[in-house]
Design a protein around this motif. Sequence first.
Motif, mmCIF file in Angstrom:
data_model
loop_
_atom_site.group_PDB
_atom_site.id
_atom_site.type_symbol
_atom_site.label_atom_id
_atom_site.label_comp_id
_atom_site.label_asym_id
_atom_site.label_seq_id
_atom_site.Cartn_x
_atom_site.Cartn_y
_atom_site.Cartn_z
ATOM 1 N N VAL A 36 -8.897 -23.357 -36.612
ATOM 2 C CA VAL A 36 -9.667 -22.117 -36.745
ATOM 3 C C VAL A 36 -8.770 -20.884 -36.783
ATOM 4 O O VAL A 36 -9.039 -19.935 -37.492
ATOM 5 C CB VAL A 36 -10.679 -21.963 -35.606
ATOM 6 N N ARG A 37 -7.721 -20.908 -36.023
ATOM 7 C CA ARG A 37 -6.787 -19.768 -36.014
ATOM 8 C C ARG A 37 -6.183 -19.601 -37.385
ATOM 9 O O ARG A 37 -6.047 -18.499 -37.904
ATOM 10 C CB ARG A 37 -5.693 -19.984 -34.983
ATOM 11 N N ALA A 38 -5.780 -20.700 -37.963
ATOM 12 C CA ALA A 38 -5.158 -20.672 -39.284
ATOM 13 C C ALA A 38 -6.160 -20.194 -40.328
ATOM 14 O O ALA A 38 -5.809 -19.461 -41.252
ATOM 15 C CB ALA A 38 -4.640 -22.059 -39.632
ATOM 16 N N VAL A 39 -7.422 -20.594 -40.163
ATOM 17 C CA VAL A 39 -8.460 -20.152 -41.096
ATOM 18 C C VAL A 39 -8.599 -18.642 -41.020
ATOM 19 O O VAL A 39 -8.657 -17.960 -42.041
ATOM 20 C CB VAL A 39 -9.818 -20.810 -40.774
ATOM 21 N N GLY A 40 -8.634 -18.141 -39.822
ATOM 22 C CA GLY A 40 -8.743 -16.695 -39.632
ATOM 23 C C GLY A 40 -7.598 -15.969 -40.313
ATOM 24 O O GLY A 40 -7.786 -14.975 -41.003
ATOM 25 N N THR A 41 -6.422 -16.486 -40.138
ATOM 26 C CA THR A 41 -5.242 -15.886 -40.760
ATOM 27 C C THR A 41 -5.360 -15.927 -42.273
ATOM 28 O O THR A 41 -5.086 -14.941 -42.957
ATOM 29 C CB THR A 41 -3.972 -16.649 -40.329
ATOM 30 N N ALA A 42 -5.793 -17.056 -42.799
ATOM 31 C CA ALA A 42 -5.925 -17.231 -44.246
ATOM 32 C C ALA A 42 -6.979 -16.285 -44.812
ATOM 33 O O ALA A 42 -6.759 -15.640 -45.845
ATOM 34 C CB ALA A 42 -6.305 -18.679 -44.548
ATOM 35 N N VAL A 43 -8.101 -16.189 -44.134
ATOM 36 C CA VAL A 43 -9.168 -15.301 -44.595
ATOM 37 C C VAL A 43 -8.666 -13.855 -44.626
ATOM 38 O O VAL A 43 -8.950 -13.097 -45.541
ATOM 39 C CB VAL A 43 -10.403 -15.391 -43.677
ATOM 40 N N GLY A 44 -7.903 -13.511 -43.631
ATOM 41 C CA GLY A 44 -7.369 -12.154 -43.554
ATOM 42 C C GLY A 44 -6.427 -11.826 -44.684
ATOM 43 O O GLY A 44 -6.241 -10.666 -45.028
ATOM 44 N N LYS A 45 -5.882 -12.838 -45.272
ATOM 45 C CA LYS A 45 -4.941 -12.622 -46.368
ATOM 46 C C LYS A 45 -5.605 -12.764 -47.732
ATOM 47 O O LYS A 45 -4.926 -12.750 -48.745
ATOM 48 C CB LYS A 45 -3.782 -13.619 -46.246
ATOM 49 N N ASN A 46 -6.894 -12.892 -47.724
ATOM 50 C CA ASN A 46 -7.628 -13.017 -48.974
ATOM 51 C C ASN A 46 -7.404 -11.793 -49.870
ATOM 52 O O ASN A 46 -7.787 -10.684 -49.528
ATOM 53 C CB ASN A 46 -9.120 -13.146 -48.663
ATOM 54 N N PRO A 47 -6.773 -11.981 -51.012
ATOM 55 C CA PRO A 47 -6.458 -10.885 -51.925
ATOM 56 C C PRO A 47 -7.584 -10.592 -52.903
ATOM 57 O O PRO A 47 -7.477 -9.669 -53.702
ATOM 58 C CB PRO A 47 -5.217 -11.410 -52.658
ATOM 59 N N TYR A 48 -8.656 -11.349 -52.846
ATOM 60 C CA TYR A 48 -9.745 -11.190 -53.812
ATOM 61 C C TYR A 48 -10.971 -10.509 -53.230
ATOM 62 O O TYR A 48 -12.036 -10.537 -53.814
ATOM 63 C CB TYR A 48 -10.149 -12.549 -54.367
ATOM 64 N N ALA A 49 -10.814 -9.883 -52.070
ATOM 65 C CA ALA A 49 -11.953 -9.213 -51.441
ATOM 66 C C ALA A 49 -12.356 -7.998 -52.273
ATOM 67 O O ALA A 49 -11.484 -7.324 -52.822
ATOM 68 C CB ALA A 49 -11.570 -8.785 -50.037
ATOM 69 N N PRO A 50 -13.651 -7.667 -52.355
ATOM 70 C CA PRO A 50 -14.753 -8.462 -51.823
ATOM 71 C C PRO A 50 -15.344 -9.425 -52.843
ATOM 72 O O PRO A 50 -16.431 -9.930 -52.641
ATOM 73 C CB PRO A 50 -15.774 -7.394 -51.462
ATOM 74 N N HIS A 51 -14.610 -9.675 -53.904
ATOM 75 C CA HIS A 51 -15.078 -10.668 -54.880
ATOM 76 C C HIS A 51 -15.305 -11.993 -54.169
ATOM 77 O O HIS A 51 -16.340 -12.635 -54.303
ATOM 78 C CB HIS A 51 -14.044 -10.818 -55.994
ATOM 79 N N VAL A 52 -14.312 -12.413 -53.412
ATOM 80 C CA VAL A 52 -14.503 -13.564 -52.533
ATOM 81 C C VAL A 52 -15.057 -12.968 -51.245
ATOM 82 O O VAL A 52 -14.415 -12.130 -50.632
ATOM 83 C CB VAL A 52 -13.155 -14.269 -52.259
ATOM 84 N N PRO A 53 -16.260 -13.359 -50.891
ATOM 85 C CA PRO A 53 -17.004 -12.741 -49.775
ATOM 86 C C PRO A 53 -16.451 -13.020 -48.388
ATOM 87 O O PRO A 53 -17.118 -13.626 -47.568
ATOM 88 C CB PRO A 53 -18.398 -13.333 -49.935
#
Length: 113
Positions: A36-53
């Motif tokens: 879950v920690r890694a998921v949080g980190t990955a989501v935070g690095k999402n470069p496609y926001a807010p296209h990727v919700p």
Amino acid sequence: MATEFQRRVWEAMRLIPRGRVSTYGAIAKYLGSDAVRAVGTAVGKNPYAPHVPCHRVVRSDGKVGNYSGGEGVPTKIAYLKEEGVEVRNGRIVDFEERLYRFEDQQVTRSAGS
DNA sequence: AGCGTGACGAACT
DNA sequence: TAGTTCGCCACGC
């Protein structure tokens, strides 16, 4: 460039419908992982926001969690509200009902309960 | 190649 | 009930 893991996280949250939310833990589980920690980190690095919700991903306790884009958390809340997800005092209203479990559209019909 | 960090989570105090 | 602590895995330095 993104790692394989991060791409999978982004594709997972891409499945979350408008007006619904999911959790970091749910995504981790969907990926067959407990990171879950890694998921949080990955989501935070999402470069496609807010296209990727990524704003539809909240914490398992119903709190909205964090956000890096725009003005931070307020921006996240604004997006949610526009989609019909009400937020009160930092938590999702009717959280359990709004929660998307990655199964809804996979379950054809099973007569509910 | 080892260590600290993080958009979390569950347990504990 | 709220605030703190420890555990988790992936990543960057």
